[in-house]
Design a protein around this motif. Structure first.
Motif, PDB file in Angstrom:
ATOM      1  N   UNK A  25       0.853  -1.188   0.000  1.00  0.00           N
ATOM      2  CA  UNK A  25       0.000   0.000   0.000  1.00  0.00           C
ATOM      3  C   UNK A  25       0.888   1.236   0.000  1.00  0.00           C
ATOM      4  N   UNK A  26       0.367   2.328  -0.575  1.00  0.00           N
ATOM      5  CA  UNK A  26       1.130   3.561  -0.654  1.00  0.00           C
ATOM      6  C   UNK A  26       1.480   4.096   0.735  1.00  0.00           C
ATOM      7  N   UNK A  27       0.683   3.810   1.772  1.00  0.00           N
ATOM      8  CA  UNK A  27       0.959   4.361   3.081  1.00  0.00           C
ATOM      9  C   UNK A  27       1.971   3.520   3.852  1.00  0.00           C
ATOM     10  N   UNK A  28       2.448   2.440   3.263  1.00  0.00           N
ATOM     11  CA  UNK A  28       3.500   1.675   3.891  1.00  0.00           C
ATOM     12  C   UNK A  28       4.842   2.257   3.456  1.00  0.00           C
ATOM     13  N   UNK A  29       5.912   1.731   3.993  1.00  0.00           N
ATOM     14  CA  UNK A  29       7.237   2.253   3.712  1.00  0.00           C
ATOM     15  C   UNK A  29       7.537   2.221   2.214  1.00  0.00           C
ATOM     16  N   UNK A  30       7.991   3.333   1.699  1.00  0.00           N
ATOM     17  CA  UNK A  30       8.348   3.449   0.283  1.00  0.00           C
ATOM     18  C   UNK A  30       9.781   2.980   0.068  1.00  0.00           C
ATOM     19  N   UNK A  31      10.048   2.610  -1.149  1.00  0.00           N
ATOM     20  CA  UNK A  31      11.420   2.382  -1.558  1.00  0.00           C
ATOM     21  C   UNK A  31      12.077   3.750  -1.606  1.00  0.00           C
ATOM     22  N   UNK A  32      13.379   3.781  -1.433  1.00  0.00           N
ATOM     23  CA  UNK A  32      14.070   5.060  -1.436  1.00  0.00           C
ATOM     24  C   UNK A  32      15.212   5.077  -2.424  1.00  0.00           C
ATOM     25  N   UNK A  33      15.634   6.288  -2.715  1.00  0.00           N
ATOM     26  CA  UNK A  33      16.777   6.528  -3.580  1.00  0.00           C
ATOM     27  C   UNK A  33      17.586   7.640  -2.919  1.00  0.00           C
ATOM     28  N   UNK A  34      18.896   7.538  -2.988  1.00  0.00           N
ATOM     29  CA  UNK A  34      19.758   8.585  -2.475  1.00  0.00           C
ATOM     30  C   UNK A  34      20.298   9.369  -3.658  1.00  0.00           C
ATOM     31  N   UNK A  35      19.952  10.646  -3.721  1.00  0.00           N
ATOM     32  CA  UNK A  35      20.440  11.517  -4.785  1.00  0.00           C
ATOM     33  C   UNK A  35      21.665  12.266  -4.304  1.00  0.00           C
ATOM     34  N   UNK A  36      22.663  12.394  -5.154  1.00  0.00           N
ATOM     35  CA  UNK A  36      23.792  13.270  -4.896  1.00  0.00           C
ATOM     36  C   UNK A  36      23.627  14.453  -5.830  1.00  0.00           C
ATOM     37  N   UNK A  37      23.357  15.615  -5.253  1.00  0.00           N
ATOM     38  CA  UNK A  37      23.103  16.817  -6.034  1.00  0.00           C
ATOM     39  C   UNK A  37      24.408  17.413  -6.547  1.00  0.00           C
ATOM     40  N   UNK A  38      24.286  18.425  -7.412  1.00  0.00           N
ATOM     41  CA  UNK A  38      25.462  19.051  -8.022  1.00  0.00           C
ATOM     42  C   UNK A  38      26.449  19.590  -6.988  1.00  0.00           C
ATOM     43  N   UNK A  39      25.953  20.025  -5.822  1.00  0.00           N
ATOM     44  CA  UNK A  39      26.840  20.554  -4.778  1.00  0.00           C
ATOM     45  C   UNK A  39      27.322  19.459  -3.820  1.00  0.00           C
TER      46      UNK A  39
END
Length: 124
Positions: A25-39
């Motif tokens: 369900x959408x209200x359960x824990x989501x998968x995640x991604x770690x973004x490294x931004x330009x800075x």
């Protein structure tokens, strides 16, 4: 920008686009991604959905604070694709018209999810 998908045994997409019928369900824990931004700042984001627009795919990400929360409702949209090896790739959306189309399509995804939730339909 680099990205790392942290998933628990299924594809890096949410229930709106996943075909595994795992009954998540959408209200359960989501998968995640770690973004490294330009800075070189790293931002942990929940993957809200991967969705098509015309002949491309896009990903909607919800940036999270150190407690795994989002308080301002900001959402990041990126172009989404996979390498030949199947690894996920994100790209900035540089064109204003393309971004507008991706944002409008995401609003439709959100509206459809709201309607399904109000109707008591399970999210797949």
């Amino acid at each position: 920008m680099s990205e790392d998908f942290n998933t628990a045994g299924c594809s890096p997409s949410d229930c709106a686009s996943c075909q595994s019928n795992c009954s998540s369900r959408m209200d359960q824990e989501h998968h995640t991604i770690t973004l490294t931004l330009d800075d070189d700042t790293q931002v942990e984001c929940a993957i809200l959905t991967i969705y098509p627009v015309e002949d491309k795919e896009y990903i909607a990400l919800l940036p999270l604070d150190e407690n795994g929360q989002n308080h301002d409702g900001e959402v990041y949209l990126y172009a989404f694709s996979r390498t030949e090896a199947g690894d996920p790739m994100l790209a900035n959306i540089e064109d204003d018209e393309e971004y507008s189309k991706a944002a409008e399509a995401f609003e439709i995804v959100l509206e459809n999810a709201r309607k399904a939730e109000e109707a008591g339909e399970p999210l797949e």
